[in-house]
Design an enzyme around this catalytic site. Sequence first.
Site, mmCIF file in Angstrom:
data_model
loop_
_atom_site.group_PDB
_atom_site.id
_atom_site.type_symbol
_atom_site.label_atom_id
_atom_site.label_comp_id
_atom_site.label_asym_id
_atom_site.label_seq_id
_atom_site.Cartn_x
_atom_site.Cartn_y
_atom_site.Cartn_z
ATOM 1 N N LYS A 187 -7.674 -3.084 -17.194
ATOM 2 C CA LYS A 187 -7.667 -2.999 -15.739
ATOM 3 C C LYS A 187 -8.596 -1.870 -15.321
ATOM 4 O O LYS A 187 -8.264 -0.691 -15.445
ATOM 5 C CB LYS A 187 -6.271 -2.727 -15.166
ATOM 6 C CG LYS A 187 -6.222 -2.959 -13.639
ATOM 7 C CD LYS A 187 -5.126 -2.222 -12.948
ATOM 8 C CE LYS A 187 -5.508 -0.834 -12.545
ATOM 9 N NZ LYS A 187 -6.592 -0.742 -11.521
ATOM 10 N N GLU A 262 -5.599 9.877 -21.796
ATOM 11 C CA GLU A 262 -6.736 10.808 -21.639
ATOM 12 C C GLU A 262 -6.762 11.175 -20.171
ATOM 13 O O GLU A 262 -7.098 10.367 -19.316
ATOM 14 C CB GLU A 262 -8.039 10.144 -22.090
ATOM 15 C CG GLU A 262 -9.154 11.157 -22.345
ATOM 16 C CD GLU A 262 -10.032 11.411 -21.136
ATOM 17 O OE1 GLU A 262 -9.756 12.407 -20.423
ATOM 18 O OE2 GLU A 262 -10.968 10.645 -20.905
ATOM 19 N N CYS A 296 -14.314 14.462 -16.173
ATOM 20 C CA CYS A 296 -13.163 15.287 -16.556
ATOM 21 C C CYS A 296 -13.542 16.404 -17.512
ATOM 22 O O CYS A 296 -12.762 17.333 -17.727
ATOM 23 C CB CYS A 296 -12.066 14.416 -17.149
ATOM 24 S SG CYS A 296 -12.616 13.327 -18.460
ATOM 25 N N GLU A 395 -8.031 20.357 -10.441
ATOM 26 C CA GLU A 395 -9.205 19.527 -10.685
ATOM 27 C C GLU A 395 -9.794 19.046 -9.356
ATOM 28 O O GLU A 395 -9.155 18.308 -8.610
ATOM 29 C CB GLU A 395 -8.825 18.333 -11.561
ATOM 30 C CG GLU A 395 -10.007 17.556 -12.075
ATOM 31 C CD GLU A 395 -9.627 16.507 -13.111
ATOM 32 O OE1 GLU A 395 -10.448 16.239 -14.002
ATOM 33 O OE2 GLU A 395 -8.515 15.950 -13.037
#
Length: 507
Positions: A187, A262, A296, A395
Amino acid sequence: MGAAEQRFDAAGRFAGGAQYIGGRLRPGTSGRTHAVVDPATGEEVLRYELAGPQDVDAAVAAAEAAFPAWGGATPGERSDALHRFSDALAGRAEELARAESAQCGKPIRLTTEFDVPGTVDNTAFFAGAARHLEGRSAGEYSSDHTSYVRREPIGVVGSVAPWNYPLQMAAWKVLPVVAAGNTVVLKPAELTPLTSLMFAEAATEAGIPDGVVNVVSGAGADAGERLVGHPAVAMTSFTGSTAVGRRVAEIATRTVKRLHLELGGKAPFVVFDDANLEAAVHGAVAGALINSGQDCTAATRAYVQRPLYEAFVSGVADLMASVRLGDPFDPATDLGPLVSRAQRDRVAGFVERARTYASVVTGGAAPAGELAKGAYYLPTLITGASQGSEIVQDEVFGPVLVVLPFDSDDEGIALANDTPYGLAASAWSRDVYRTGRAARELKAGCVWVNDHIPIVSEMPHGGYRASGYGKDMSAYSFDEYTQIKHVMSDNTAIARKSWHRTVFSLD
């Protein structure tokens, strides 16, 4: 360039629908549509019907049906198919690059020189690695038995990929799965499904059987949660934010399936006082701005030892100011837009809040003029923030770098480790003992020395702590996607074994 259709004709390319199930494109059945938007222009690239639970069920059924034959194929047969897959992707390189730029806003230089060739290389790597799925050698670890270890495929893997690197993440999710003999339902993010669908089509073109690689393009609350919680899915692999990763883990553990996560990162960039200043400045700007900072592993927190601090800040500010924003399809463009206006506004919110406690040295705004219609944001440098501030700890996922000074080596490493994350880090010094210490003590799944960002197919990618667990790429990824089986065979042909007397006694 002109309209989105001239950049990449997604409407014509995906006239059959944006789901890829059992070897063909088909429309979704959710009854709801979603638009892929070119973030550089705000123009619609493709409107498609989202996948619903029925589409996920159909994709899982196709993967289940394909698993016995694919899992039973020899490593050589799977290897041959993956070599053809690599060739098929290489033949579609230009189309893939244009589709990736259209849906993500990535500069065409990045897609043609990084995203697409990296994906082709990753596919070629797993074509070779498919032949090396080995257990430990057989041996008599008990004097009466021979033991050996088998690696066996798990079954159907449900993978959920993010929007920042749609093509590369499709490869990272799919390739080790199928190389190990599993089948997969992927997906992609509903914002950016185009290259994931093209990736699956190339698999079919290469002769990988129908149902081995399936793609459902849908929203997380519908398609994603259905896939993660599906009882016939043996394993879930997810790449995305730590917050969503927690939700994925919650759903996956209800069916006690294997889980690979992850997640987010907040990579430190540690510059010691003997570092090559020019190299560190260039590395910081490249590491912070790659993919408009939507990475990331991007350099987000630069810790610079005090003797170099002012020169580093000045050098980074000057270099950031020279970066050219523009049309992603113009080869002269250095930096494209963020993936959406919503993401641009999120990044801008971080920077505006930081103004109340820190200094914005350069950037800190969306550009004016022609670029204002897109999701662009200027390269931004921030100083004067405290270690515990939001801009340092959370983040941002945009073209924003915050720089903080440190005094002792101990302090620099401690500050670098002082976030919940642990995905990537870098250390900059001419002293091999300093960099060696940093490599040992920085708590991250990847530590670069005198560089930041490069990846290779042969080496693993994955994090510590809130950045998740498990590995993508490399032969280490097979540990995620294979079941280890111990086989132990009696060598004696003796019916009455001495150890039986611990359970029952016979004369």
